[in-house]
Structure formats: C-alpha cells, structure tokens
Scaffold this active site. Structure first.
Site, PDB file in Angstrom:
ATOM      1  CG  ASP A 117      -2.310   0.616   1.039  1.00 61.39           C
ATOM      2  OD1 ASP A 117      -2.251   1.680   0.456  1.00 61.39           O
ATOM      3  OD2 ASP A 117      -3.046   0.305   1.750  1.00 61.39           O
ATOM      4  CG  ASP A 219      -4.375   6.224   0.698  1.00 61.54           C
ATOM      5  OD1 ASP A 219      -5.034   5.237   1.131  1.00 61.54           O
ATOM      6  OD2 ASP A 219      -4.330   7.254   1.109  1.00 61.54           O
ATOM      7  CD  GLU A 283      -8.843   5.098  -0.953  1.00 62.66           C
ATOM      8  OE1 GLU A 283      -9.797   4.746  -0.164  1.00 62.66           O
ATOM      9  OE2 GLU A 283      -7.599   5.279  -0.609  1.00 62.66           O
ATOM     10  CG  HIS A 346      -8.335  -0.392   5.203  1.00 58.37           C
ATOM     11  ND1 HIS A 346      -8.320  -0.545   3.950  1.00 58.37           N
ATOM     12  CD2 HIS A 346      -7.742   0.792   5.489  1.00 58.37           C
ATOM     13  CE1 HIS A 346      -7.870   0.651   3.328  1.00 58.37           C
ATOM     14  NE2 HIS A 346      -7.494   1.448   4.211  1.00 58.37           N
ATOM     15  CG  ASP A 347     -10.700   3.199   4.242  1.00 63.97           C
ATOM     16  OD1 ASP A 347     -10.088   3.046   5.436  1.00 63.97           O
ATOM     17  OD2 ASP A 347     -10.243   3.325   3.221  1.00 63.97           O
TER      18      ASP A 347
HETATM   19  C1  GLC Z   1      -7.585   6.066   2.042  1.00 66.01           C
HETATM   20  C2  GLC Z   1      -6.994   4.799   3.104  1.00 66.01           C
HETATM   21  C3  GLC Z   1      -7.856   5.254   4.362  1.00 66.01           C
HETATM   22  C4  GLC Z   1      -6.985   6.499   4.715  1.00 66.01           C
HETATM   23  C5  GLC Z   1      -7.064   7.734   3.919  1.00 66.01           C
HETATM   24  C6  GLC Z   1      -6.107   8.649   4.288  1.00 66.01           C
HETATM   25  O1  GLC Z   1      -8.745   6.464   1.984  1.00 66.01           O
HETATM   26  O2  GLC Z   1      -7.891   3.847   2.523  1.00 66.01           O
HETATM   27  O3  GLC Z   1      -7.719   4.250   5.446  1.00 66.01           O
HETATM   28  O4  GLC Z   1      -7.360   6.760   6.146  1.00 66.01           O
HETATM   29  O5  GLC Z   1      -6.806   7.040   2.575  1.00 66.01           O
HETATM   30  O6  GLC Z   1      -4.622   7.996   3.885  1.00 66.01           O
END
Ligand code: GLC
Ligand code: CA
Length: 570
Positions: A117, A219, A283, A346-347
């Site tokens: 990641d 990310d 993402e 995980h979100d």
């Molecule tokens: C992405 C990650 C999340 C994180 C955010 C800021 O959305 O998946 O877990 O808090 O970015 O880095």
C-alpha cells in the site's frame, strides 16, 4: 535483485494472462492478521506464519494469488500507517527489513505475489521531508508540500475542507504560512506539481520494486493533484454522508480529481514498466460513478493497471442494484482495460452486515454472503478479498473507550469510524481468538468461539469452505478467469440474476436468487452447448448432476447461487 525469477516461474505460466488479471488478491490489515510476538498487534512474522493458510498449493488452503498489505512503514500511527514517516523502511511494530525480505521470499515460494500500500498523496508530519520543508521558507524542500499565505490575517487561503473534518489548512507559526492536509493535520499533502518531489516518489517505487514487490495499491489517487489556482469549491451536496459531514456539503471540483493528474499516472506506469509483471491498483472516489473510476486506467494500457469501483462495494443486496452496478463498470471500461471487483476493505463496514437486514438471523446473513461471494468470484475482472471476509466476520462492536480510528473518535456516535471492520482475525476458539496471547489492540468479535478458521475449516457447509470451492473453481475454469461476460435473460422472476462466462467453446452459467423465497428459473440453452452440469451451489445439492440437453429449468432455494457448466456438443 535476489534472483526472484526462479520463484516467479512457478507463478506465471506462459499461456496465462498476467497474474493481476487472472489471480485473486487478498487484502491483509497487518495490525489485525496475526500477532507472532505477543504484543497484541499483528506483524510481518505473523503473516509469514499464516502464508500456508492463504496458499500452500493444496486444496486445503484458501488458494489466493496475491496479498495486499495495508501500510507497514514507520509511522506515528495517527491514521494507523496511512501517515508514513519513512517510505523505505519497516515500522518496528511490524518487524524489520530482514523479515520483510523473508516474507517476499516465502510468499513467492508459494506462488503468492505481494502488493504494498503506497500513500503518496501525503506523508506524516514527522517525515524528514516535511520537517525539512517546514524548517524555513527558503528550505530546498519548501515546495515539496503545499504552503500558502492566508487570504487575510488568520484566514485560510481558500474554503477547502479536510475529509477528516475542519479546514484543510493548518497554520504554521514557525514560518508564518498555512500548509495543506486533505486528511489529518498530521498528514500534510505532498505537492505533486514539484518535479523533484515526483522524482523522489518514483525512486520510492523503484526501491520496493527492486526488493521484489509485485505491485502497489495506491491510496487516494484522486487527491494527488490540486487546482493550480486554488479556486474555492462551490457548495453542493455530494458524498456518502449526505451532508452529515461538512466535507460532503461541497462539490470537490478543485481539490480533487483534477484532469492534470493523468500525467502522473502515465509517469508511474513508465516506472512500473521498467520491471516485468508488476501492477498498480488505485483507490478512487467512493461517491462517483464507474466512469471516474476507469478514468485512472487511461486507455487501458498507459495509466494504472486496475482501479477500484466502490459503488459496487457500497451496493445493497438488491438484484436491480447489482445488475446496474455491474453494467455500469462493463459499459465504460476501456477496450484494453481490465475491471476489478471488491466487497470489503479496511474503510467500510463488513459486507456480511451491509448486505443483511438489521437483526437478521445468522443463517440468512451467511446465505446472502455466500451468494455475494459467488458473484464476486465469477464476474469478469480481478476479485479482491479482505481478511476475515472468508469467515463471514462481522462488524465488531467497539466500546467508545476502545475506539482507535481518529474518524470514529471525532464523529462518535454519529459515525463510529472504521474500527469495526478492523478487528483481529479469528483463527481459533481460544482466548483472543488465537490472534495473540495478550489482549489485542482492538477487541475480538463476540462470535469468535464459533466463527474462526479452525472450526470452519473442513466443515463442508461453512462459508470458509465455500470460498475455497469458489476460488478453486476460478482456478480450474479459464472461462471464469478470462472469458466474456453476458447476461443470460431467460424467464425468471425479477429476484434472480443470471449470466454466462464463455471462453472459446467453454462456458459457464451463474444464477443467483436475491430473495429469501425459492424461485423458478428457465434459461434457454446456448446453441453451442450440448447440455448442463452442476458445478457448485451455495446449498446442499448433488454436484456434477447432468441436467440434460434442454433449457435449464431450475428451482433455486432462497438466496441460492448456482454455477453450471455447459457441456460441449457430442
Ligand atoms: C485512504 C485509506 C484510508 C486512509 C485515507 C487517508 O482512504 O484507505 O484508510 O485513512 O486514505 O490516507
Ligand atoms: Ca506483534
């Protein structure tokens, strides 16, 4: 480096397409997977110990092809690793570089690729780059972050908000300017307009690619580039919370999703292309349609390899919604691009609860989850699983005093944050669910004594064994990995969904009943097929039965999903 080619030959057969198209990726949240040293937090040594569970080459293991590790780099953990203070090292809580190299080696030995990641929109405020940048206005790295004067005394430069609450601008007393943070103030945004910064980021990528890493999950790629003129965002309801969070009361025209970002993804693709067989998955925004998601693929060959489409992940368990979301993505995917599918990460809350009705009986919940898994693993496109999904792990209920997620702490009880989807993996019916020998960083779920790997493995009716069967089926059937997708519209109630996957003369039919009530379905036999054979069902049924050469007449139980194979013509 490290003679990885030998290992790789076991993974990719020449005849197959690239692994990231044909394989299945499993996301590990390292803090919660397995704690090998008894400090209550999962670690790299723990992942190594559990690699055989993921894939030991036999039918007894899960059988996935790649793991994606949420961040494992040094971090003060304000956002649990998504605030990186050194891009090229391992946080001591997870282990060290030697253990990481062993992880790569041991994973590759088993045919498991490793995806890291990477958080390149922002770093930690403790990263040496930011410390340097904030040391003076003349610092050579000043421009590596986003610094601006206020609009007037004490007023931030514009109206952009942090996705995690409050203004996105933080006043820095020492140098008398504001710096920009899309998330926490401990996560200052990098300035992607600066060519030196870009070069430094690409070197970080090379550092890990040289170590044998197979790819990156990137990310928030839609945040990288901001409007050069820093124009105010107009007001307007957007986002997932329908305006509950102030962030969702603006249209994010200027702080995100800028067209200029695509140049960066082209450059990143060039960097990964320096290495054989690597990939990047991005993402993308949760609230936008499929066309935004696929825009990060460029023409399908020149930007990211894969991009998540989250409206599918957020979908409720309705036939209409699933059909629409699937159509959405297939309709816009560039001809040379490749889709990917995901139900959990995980979100967001765990899918087993999201797809169910409130207070629904466990059996029904699980039936829906199995049917959803059937869809995830039989669509055209790379499936992503999230640890514990294969056990039917539910959202944890976390007492307020044990919340860890900064979002949960800030917005509780309106929004309880992301901890519920991050509870420890349930390995066995022992104390702390066999995850650790001490009280874990987040409480284990209440159902761990029944719902755990040890108790579910070997039980043919369990969700875990069902995931294994689906994964095996995908491995055996080329049509599932790379075949064409087409809806099969026979006569059926509007509670059912059916589609075929065909590759040359091979074909499969998937039928899913979204309702709790049994349904009759009739599907005309495609001309090329001589008959049908039942390969898999979510419900107990004699497998392998030949259904004859006629149209398929099927009676599906409530929430049943079936996979049938078309027999060639004699
Ligand atoms: C992405 C990650 C999340 C994180 C955010 C800021 O959305 O998946 O877990 O808090 O970015 O880095
Ligand atoms: Ca540990």
């Amino acid at each position: 480096m490290q003679g990885k080619d030998e290992d790789r030959s076991r993974v990719g057969e020449a005849e197959e397409g690239p692994w990231w198209k044909e394989g299945i990726v499993y996301q590990i949240y390292p803090r919660s997977f397995y704690d090998a040293n008894g400090d209550g937090i999962g670690d790299l040594a723990g992942i190594i110990e559990k690699l055989d569970y993921l894939n030991d080459g036999t039918a007894g293991s899960l059988g996935i092809d790649a793991i994606w590790l949420s961040p494992i780099y040094p971090s003060p953990m304000y956002d649990f690793g998504y605030d990186i203070s050194d891009y090229c090292a391992i946080d001591p809580v997870f282990g060290d570089m030697k253990t990481f190299d062993t992880l790569i080696e041991q994973a590759h030995k088993r045919g498991i690729r490793v995806i890291l990641d990477m958080v390149f929109n922002h770093s930690s405020h403790l990263h040496p780059w930011f410390i340097e940048s904030s040391s003076s206005r003349q610092s050579p790295k000043r421009d590596w972050y986003i610094w601006r004067d206020g609009r007037s005394e004490g007023r931030p430069p514009n109206n952009w908000l942090s996705a995690f609450g409050g203004s996105a601008w933080e006043w820095h007393e020492g140098t008398g300017q504001f710096y920009y943070h899309s998330f926490l103030k401990e996560q200052p945004d990098l300035n992607w307009w600066n060519p030196d910064l870009r070069g430094a980021v690409y070197d970080v990528m090379r550092f890990w690619l040289d170590r044998g890493v197979d790819g990156f999950r990137l990310d928030v790629v839609h945040f990288y580039v901001k409007d050069r003129l820093f124009r105010d965002n107009p007001r307007g309801m957007t986002g997932l919370t329908k305006g509950i969070l102030p962030y969702d009361r603006y249209r994010h025209l200027y702080d995100r999703d800028r067209p200029e970002g695509h140049e960066i993804f082209k450059e990143m693709r060039t960097v990964t292309n320096e290495y054989p067989d690597r990939m990047m998955v991005g993402e993308t925004p949760y609230e936008h349609g499929a066309s935004t998601a696929v825009s990060y693929l460029g023409d399908g060959t020149d930007e990211l390899h894969l991009a998540f489409y989250f409206k599918f992940l957020l979908a409720r368990w309705r036939r209409r919604t699933y059909r629409a979301r699937i159509d959405d993505l297939y309709r816009v995917i560039p001809e040379k691009g490749w889709p990917c599918w995901v139900l959990n990460n995980h979100d967001v809350p765990r899918s087993i609860d999201r797809l169910a009705r409130p207070f629904e009986a466990e059996g029904r919940r699980e039936a829906r989850a199995k049917a959803a898994a059937t869809i995830l693993l039989t669509l055209k496109g790379t499936p992503f699983l999230y640890y514990g999904e294969e056990l039917g792990m539910r959202n944890g209920s976390i007492p307020r005093s044990r919340l860890r997620d900064p979002l949960g702490k800030r917005y509780w009880p309106v929004y309880k944050g992301r901890d519920p989807a991050r509870t420890p993996m349930q390995w066995g019916p022992r104390e702390h669910a066999g995850f650790s020998t001490v009280e874990p960083w987040l409480p284990v779920n209440a159902d761990y004594r029944r719902r755990n790997v040890e108790c579910l493995a070997g039980d043919e009716t369990s969700i875990l064994e069902y995931y294994k069967m689906l994964i095996r089926l995908r491995r055996e059937e080329r049509a599932l990995r790379r075949g064409d997708f087409e809806w099969a519209d026979g006569s059926m109630s509007d509670c059912c969904l059916a589609y075929t996957r065909t590759y040359g003369s091979e074909g499969l039919l998937v039928v899913v009943n979204f309702s709790a009530v049994p349904q009759a379905v009739r599907i005309p036999r495609p001309a090329a097929w001589g008959g049908w054979r039942l390969l898999l069902s979510t419900h107990p049924r004699p497998r392998g039965i030949v259904l004859g050469a006629e149209d398929a007449h099927l009676r599906l139980e409530g929430f049943e999903a079936l996979v049938l194979k078309g027999e060639g013509r004699p």
